[in-house]
Design a protein around this motif. Structure first.
Motif, short mmCIF file in Angstrom:
data_model
loop_
_atom_site.label_atom_id
_atom_site.label_comp_id
_atom_site.label_asym_id
_atom_site.label_seq_id
_atom_site.Cartn_x
_atom_site.Cartn_y
_atom_site.Cartn_z
N PRO A 40 40.13 32.48 -25.20
CA PRO A 40 41.35 33.28 -25.19
C PRO A 40 41.18 34.66 -25.84
CG PRO A 40 41.69 31.20 -26.35
CD PRO A 40 40.30 31.20 -25.85
N ALA A 41 40.40 34.73 -26.92
CA ALA A 41 40.21 36.02 -27.60
C ALA A 41 39.42 36.99 -26.72
CB ALA A 41 39.50 35.82 -28.94
N LYS A 42 38.36 36.50 -26.09
CA LYS A 42 37.57 37.36 -25.20
C LYS A 42 38.37 37.75 -23.96
CE LYS A 42 32.89 36.03 -26.54
NZ LYS A 42 31.61 35.47 -26.06
N ALA A 43 39.17 36.82 -23.46
CA ALA A 43 40.02 37.13 -22.31
C ALA A 43 40.97 38.27 -22.66
CB ALA A 43 40.80 35.89 -21.88
N GLN A 44 41.56 38.22 -23.84
CA GLN A 44 42.46 39.28 -24.28
C GLN A 44 41.70 40.59 -24.46
OE1 GLN A 44 45.95 39.03 -24.53
NE2 GLN A 44 45.62 41.24 -24.48
N SER A 45 40.46 40.53 -24.96
CA SER A 45 39.65 41.73 -25.11
C SER A 45 39.38 42.40 -23.76
CB SER A 45 38.32 41.40 -25.80
OG SER A 45 38.53 41.02 -27.13
N ILE A 46 39.15 41.59 -22.73
CA ILE A 46 38.93 42.12 -21.39
C ILE A 46 40.18 42.84 -20.90
CG2 ILE A 46 38.56 41.49 -18.96
CD1 ILE A 46 36.74 39.19 -20.04
N ILE A 47 41.33 42.23 -21.09
CA ILE A 47 42.59 42.82 -20.66
C ILE A 47 42.86 44.11 -21.44
CG2 ILE A 47 45.10 42.48 -20.64
CD1 ILE A 47 44.45 39.49 -19.99
N ASP A 48 42.62 44.09 -22.74
CA ASP A 48 42.83 45.29 -23.56
C ASP A 48 41.89 46.42 -23.11
OD1 ASP A 48 44.72 43.87 -25.00
OD2 ASP A 48 43.36 43.48 -26.70
N TYR A 49 40.65 46.07 -22.81
CA TYR A 49 39.68 47.07 -22.36
C TYR A 49 40.12 47.73 -21.06
CZ TYR A 49 35.35 49.26 -20.86
OH TYR A 49 34.41 50.18 -20.41
N ARG A 50 40.54 46.91 -20.10
CA ARG A 50 40.92 47.50 -18.81
C ARG A 50 42.22 48.29 -18.90
NH1 ARG A 50 42.13 41.85 -15.76
NH2 ARG A 50 44.35 41.78 -16.20
N LYS A 51 43.12 47.94 -19.83
CA LYS A 51 44.33 48.74 -20.04
C LYS A 51 43.97 50.10 -20.61
CE LYS A 51 47.76 45.09 -20.68
NZ LYS A 51 48.64 44.39 -21.63
#
Length: 97
Positions: A40-51
């Motif tokens: 979940p933490a890495k998934a959120q990091s991916i979303i934050d990066y693409r935003k």
């Protein structure tokens, strides 16, 4: 024997092609979390990066996201894409192990 080997190779190839993939640019947190090696933490990091940076141009760009290095990207490459629709479905945490 040759027919058996050919049948096995065909099965392996068709199974590999049918593997579920997750689009880094459109996947939800749950879809990303469903990928083995992405929590979940890495998934959120991916979303934050693409935003912050916009769409991923390639799967290799994942190395720019905190928590991902070249080795982890290499392991995940077959399950990720930057084009097309995600074909993987989110799974429960117990099923992910």
């Amino acid at each position: 024997m040759k027919k058996l080997l050919l049948a096995f190779i065909t099965f392996v190839i068709s199974t590999g092609i049918a593997m579920a993939t997750v689009n880094l640019n459109t996947a939800t947190k749950e879809e990303l979390d469903a990928v083995k090696g992405v929590g979940p933490a890495k998934a959120q990091s991916i979303i934050d990066y693409r935003k912050k940076n916009g769409s991923f141009k390639s799967v290799d760009e994942l190395e720019n996201v905190k928590g991902f290095g070249s080795k982890s990207v290499k392991k995940l490459r077959s399950e990720l894409t930057v084009t097309g629709a995600s074909t993987a479905k989110p799974v429960k945490a117990a099923e992910k192990k």
